[in-house]
Design a protein around this motif. Sequence first.
Motif, short mmCIF file in Angstrom:
data_model
loop_
_atom_site.label_atom_id
_atom_site.label_comp_id
_atom_site.label_asym_id
_atom_site.label_seq_id
_atom_site.Cartn_x
_atom_site.Cartn_y
_atom_site.Cartn_z
N MET A 10 -4.45 -14.09 0.19
CA MET A 10 -3.15 -14.11 0.87
C MET A 10 -2.20 -13.09 0.28
N LEU A 11 -2.15 -13.02 -1.05
CA LEU A 11 -1.27 -12.05 -1.68
C LEU A 11 -1.67 -10.62 -1.30
N ALA A 12 -2.96 -10.34 -1.29
CA ALA A 12 -3.42 -9.01 -0.90
C ALA A 12 -3.00 -8.69 0.54
N ASP A 13 -3.08 -9.67 1.44
CA ASP A 13 -2.64 -9.46 2.82
C ASP A 13 -1.15 -9.15 2.89
N VAL A 14 -0.36 -9.89 2.14
CA VAL A 14 1.09 -9.67 2.14
C VAL A 14 1.40 -8.28 1.60
N LEU A 15 0.79 -7.92 0.50
CA LEU A 15 1.10 -6.63 -0.13
C LEU A 15 0.65 -5.46 0.75
N GLN A 16 -0.44 -5.62 1.47
CA GLN A 16 -0.87 -4.56 2.38
C GLN A 16 0.17 -4.34 3.47
N ALA A 17 0.69 -5.44 4.04
CA ALA A 17 1.71 -5.30 5.10
C ALA A 17 2.98 -4.66 4.55
N VAL A 18 3.39 -5.06 3.36
CA VAL A 18 4.59 -4.49 2.75
C VAL A 18 4.37 -3.00 2.47
N SER A 19 3.17 -2.66 2.01
CA SER A 19 2.86 -1.25 1.75
C SER A 19 2.90 -0.43 3.03
N GLU A 20 2.38 -1.01 4.12
CA GLU A 20 2.39 -0.31 5.40
C GLU A 20 3.81 -0.10 5.92
N TYR A 21 4.70 -1.04 5.59
CA TYR A 21 6.11 -0.85 5.97
C TYR A 21 6.69 0.34 5.22
N GLY A 22 6.61 0.33 3.90
CA GLY A 22 6.86 1.50 3.09
C GLY A 22 8.26 2.06 3.06
N SER A 23 9.26 1.32 3.53
CA SER A 23 10.61 1.87 3.62
C SER A 23 11.61 1.18 2.68
N GLU A 24 11.10 0.43 1.72
CA GLU A 24 11.98 -0.30 0.80
C GLU A 24 11.25 -0.42 -0.53
N ASN A 25 12.02 -0.36 -1.62
CA ASN A 25 11.42 -0.61 -2.93
C ASN A 25 10.92 -2.05 -3.00
N VAL A 26 9.86 -2.26 -3.78
CA VAL A 26 9.21 -3.56 -3.86
C VAL A 26 8.97 -3.91 -5.32
N SER A 27 9.23 -5.16 -5.68
CA SER A 27 8.88 -5.66 -7.01
C SER A 27 8.27 -7.05 -6.89
N LEU A 28 7.15 -7.25 -7.58
CA LEU A 28 6.60 -8.59 -7.72
C LEU A 28 7.25 -9.25 -8.92
N VAL A 29 7.62 -10.50 -8.77
CA VAL A 29 8.24 -11.26 -9.86
C VAL A 29 7.15 -12.18 -10.39
N THR A 30 6.54 -11.79 -11.50
CA THR A 30 5.31 -12.48 -11.89
C THR A 30 4.89 -12.12 -13.30
N ASN A 31 4.01 -12.94 -13.85
CA ASN A 31 3.26 -12.62 -15.05
C ASN A 31 1.76 -12.81 -14.82
N ASP A 32 1.38 -13.03 -13.55
CA ASP A 32 -0.01 -13.29 -13.22
C ASP A 32 -0.81 -11.98 -13.29
N PRO A 33 -1.95 -11.98 -13.97
CA PRO A 33 -2.73 -10.74 -14.12
C PRO A 33 -3.17 -10.13 -12.79
N PHE A 34 -3.66 -10.95 -11.86
CA PHE A 34 -4.10 -10.41 -10.57
C PHE A 34 -2.92 -9.80 -9.82
N ALA A 35 -1.78 -10.50 -9.82
CA ALA A 35 -0.60 -9.98 -9.12
C ALA A 35 -0.13 -8.67 -9.74
N LEU A 36 -0.15 -8.57 -11.06
CA LEU A 36 0.25 -7.33 -11.73
C LEU A 36 -0.73 -6.20 -11.40
N GLU A 37 -2.01 -6.52 -11.32
CA GLU A 37 -3.01 -5.53 -10.94
C GLU A 37 -2.76 -5.03 -9.52
N GLN A 38 -2.44 -5.94 -8.61
CA GLN A 38 -2.18 -5.56 -7.23
C GLN A 38 -0.89 -4.74 -7.12
#
Length: 234
Positions: free
Chosen positions: A32-60
């Motif tokens: 699910m997170l990968a799906d969300v991040l792909q859509a956000v990346s495709e939008y590409g018109s705003e800065n993005v930050s993940l609020v996390t300490n999860d290793p997979f989320a940081l990798e993504q």
Amino acid sequence: MILIPVKSLTNAKQRLADVLDQRVRTELAHAMLADVLQAVSEYGSENVSLVTNDPFALEQAAKYGFGAIPDTANTSETDAIEMATNVCVSSGVPRTLVIPGDIPLIEAEDLITIFGHAPASGSVLVPSVDKRGTNAVLRAPAALFPLRFGNDSFHPHLQSAIATDTSCVVLSLPHIALDIDNADDLRNLAAYPGDKRAQLLARKLGFGSASVLSANASSSVTSSDSENCEAVPQ
């Protein structure tokens, strides 16, 4: 700034424990997170930050070139976003859009719609499919009102937005409305047209038939400059 809070995914989706074991719940959370991040990346018109300490989320986040705001407490989405909002305000960020990492049907077009309806001063709210939760909140300025997430967060957020005496827009967006908390959500996810990572996994797990988000078959807009909201055709 788009903020995406992600708690530890090794313990993700406890409400699905009656139908999925933890290994599969974590796999689903990753998809699910990968799906969300792909859509956000495709939008590409705003800065993005993940609020996390999860290793997979940081990798993504690194994979997509997004920022990361460390959430060392890992207590709740509410606390994480309050902390991240303070970081944004101190950095001069003029507005924030908060979206969760478990709305896998989201598309870049949904973000275009949100930002296209965003007032210069005010807010945009997107409710969950049951109209109880809040699946996206845009605030301008970034700390216009505090956010308190949970099963019944939408109406408190709406009242808080109205109380600021600024413009408030409510959008019903089917792709954002569906978050995944129970078996019915998984069935709706599997039945909805498309081949997102999370959809393919839900189908593989046997969640293959359901009526598809009939309550939100089309997008709609409600706007408010005070107490009253009027429907505006989109």
